[in-house]
Design a protein around this motif. Structure first.
Motif, mmCIF file in Angstrom:
data_model
loop_
_atom_site.group_PDB
_atom_site.id
_atom_site.type_symbol
_atom_site.label_atom_id
_atom_site.label_comp_id
_atom_site.label_asym_id
_atom_site.label_seq_id
_atom_site.Cartn_x
_atom_site.Cartn_y
_atom_site.Cartn_z
ATOM 1 N N LEU A 42 0.824 -1.210 0.000
ATOM 2 C CA LEU A 42 0.000 0.000 0.000
ATOM 3 C C LEU A 42 0.858 1.259 0.000
ATOM 4 O O LEU A 42 0.469 2.290 -0.555
ATOM 5 C CB LEU A 42 -0.934 -0.017 1.213
ATOM 6 N N PHE A 43 2.050 1.197 0.622
ATOM 7 C CA PHE A 43 2.907 2.378 0.708
ATOM 8 C C PHE A 43 3.457 2.792 -0.656
ATOM 9 O O PHE A 43 3.905 3.920 -0.827
ATOM 10 C CB PHE A 43 4.070 2.124 1.661
ATOM 11 N N GLN A 44 3.458 1.885 -1.617
ATOM 12 C CA GLN A 44 3.930 2.233 -2.962
ATOM 13 C C GLN A 44 2.882 2.993 -3.769
ATOM 14 O O GLN A 44 3.159 3.436 -4.881
ATOM 15 C CB GLN A 44 4.337 0.965 -3.721
ATOM 16 N N LEU A 45 1.683 3.120 -3.209
ATOM 17 C CA LEU A 45 0.569 3.731 -3.933
ATOM 18 C C LEU A 45 0.288 5.141 -3.437
ATOM 19 O O LEU A 45 -0.857 5.576 -3.368
ATOM 20 C CB LEU A 45 -0.672 2.849 -3.796
ATOM 21 N N TYR A 83 -7.842 -9.008 -10.233
ATOM 22 C CA TYR A 83 -8.322 -9.149 -8.859
ATOM 23 C C TYR A 83 -8.184 -7.806 -8.135
ATOM 24 O O TYR A 83 -7.252 -7.038 -8.418
ATOM 25 C CB TYR A 83 -7.514 -10.206 -8.096
ATOM 26 N N VAL A 84 -9.100 -7.532 -7.222
ATOM 27 C CA VAL A 84 -8.999 -6.322 -6.407
ATOM 28 C C VAL A 84 -7.916 -6.530 -5.356
ATOM 29 O O VAL A 84 -7.955 -7.486 -4.576
ATOM 30 C CB VAL A 84 -10.340 -5.989 -5.726
ATOM 31 N N ILE A 85 -6.952 -5.628 -5.331
ATOM 32 C CA ILE A 85 -5.869 -5.664 -4.347
ATOM 33 C C ILE A 85 -6.172 -4.710 -3.194
ATOM 34 O O ILE A 85 -5.939 -5.032 -2.030
ATOM 35 C CB ILE A 85 -4.520 -5.294 -4.999
ATOM 36 N N TYR A 86 -6.700 -3.529 -3.521
ATOM 37 C CA TYR A 86 -7.116 -2.551 -2.505
ATOM 38 C C TYR A 86 -8.402 -1.884 -2.979
ATOM 39 O O TYR A 86 -8.521 -1.539 -4.162
ATOM 40 C CB TYR A 86 -6.053 -1.473 -2.276
#
Length: 339
Positions: A42-45, A83-86
């Protein structure tokens, strides 16, 4: 597939809820995050406010289905093997936007590729692709072991808090605010005699400032005898958003190195803030006046790069007994203002 190998793991995370300075509510969500090469994906987003599909508050059957889906034991829910990741932490609707990726097998390995921001059934990789992220190739045994472990035990967090204090009206308002953002709350004066199974439902115990040390010790003893490890919160002041923020912080089970917001100090007319990745940070100051009325002022709202930062504070805002609450999408810290 030319993707280099990356390590895959899972770790508890949360989307911090809370009562905001403008009166709005933000829902609390506990979830399991994906750890890629030792860091939350998530931190890469950048500053994305989102949760993975592995949330603790979804029904067990849906949680299990999500895990098996990531293991490719079911058909992909979106076109193109995506696929949904977040997804959205409030409604989980694709219309609100979600980070998706194609997941496929490569021999015994699993590959996540073509990450994109998606708002309907089709992903536009040219327009909405995350071109700097992935592809990631995970060793099959490591990947399966991490996800399968979620099916072997209780993946849910203890999202209830026990409130103990002398001011019943404040406790009632606090309990109502916590329930509004998705955290269960109960009020009591005495935890002795409560069965261990019931005590295990709590992730934190919050004491009001008027609770005597003898009473606090008795509560701690009750939990210790039941073998229940909980976080204890010492209420700083009868200010509901402040107490909610303290409890949110206490319920955060993530490792410190996997948090975005890691430091908050407040002294000499400024706030010191440390973040581990680029994110939006909001800092709110709270204080009680001589008539015990609450005053709230947003003193900072902006995007900070990774590192340490200083934020100047208006002397007229943080006078007297004042407290700061700093928030990112996944963390919250509270600090009393030192004068």
């Amino acid at each position: 597939m030319s993707a280099e190998y990356a390590t895959f793991g899972l770790a508890p995370a949360m989307r911090a809820g809370g009562v905001l300075a403008n009166g709005d509510y933000q829902v609390h969500r506990d979830f399991v995050d994906f750890i890629v090469d030792g860091r939350p994906l998530l931190f890469q987003l950048s500053d994305l406010d989102a949760v993975s599909p592995l949330a603790s508050d979804v029904p067990p059957a849906i949680f299990t289905a999500q895990v098996r889906s990531l293991l490719l034991e079911a058909e992909a829910p979106l076109d193109g093997g995506r696929y949904v990741i977040y997804g959205c932490p409030e409604c989980q609707s694709l219309e609100c936007g979600a980070v998706t990726a194609a997941i496929e097998k490569a021999g015994d390995d699993y590959v996540w590729r073509d990450f994109a921001w998606q708002t309907d059934e089709h992903a536009d990789l040219e327009l909405n692709g995350y071109h700097g992220i992935g592809p990631f190739r995970f060793r099959g045994a490591e990947y399966r072991s991490a996800l399968s472990s979620l099916l072997d035990g209780d993946s849910g967090a203890r999202r209830r808090v026990l409130l103990i204090g002398a001011r019943v009206a404040v406790l009632a308002k606090l309990a109502a605010a916590l329930r509004t953002i998705g955290i269960g709350a109960d009020i009591t004066h005495d935890a002795s005699g409560v069965p261990a199974d019931e005590l295990r439902a709590y992730g934190a115990v919050a004491f009001g400032r008027a609770v005597a040390e003898q009473e606090r010790a008795a509560v701690r003893d009750s939990f210790a005898r039941a073998g229940v490890d909980v976080a204890y919160v010492e209420g700083l002041a009868p200010i509901i958003p402040l107490l909610v923020a303290q409890i949110e912080h206490a319920l955060d089970r993530s490792a410190t190195e996997q948090r975005r917001l890691t430091r908050l100090v407040a002294a000499d007319g400024e706030a010191g803030i440390e973040v581990t990745s680029t994110c939006r940070v909001r800092v709110t100051a709270y204080r009680l006046d001589r008539l015990r009325r609450t005053h709230a002022h947003e003193v900072f709202d902006g995007v900070l790069d990774a590192g340490r930062h200083r934020v100047a504070l208006d002397a007229g805002v943080v006078k007297g007994e004042s407290f700061l609450v700093a928030r990112t999408s996944g963390s919250v810290l509270v600090e009393a203002m030192a004068h």
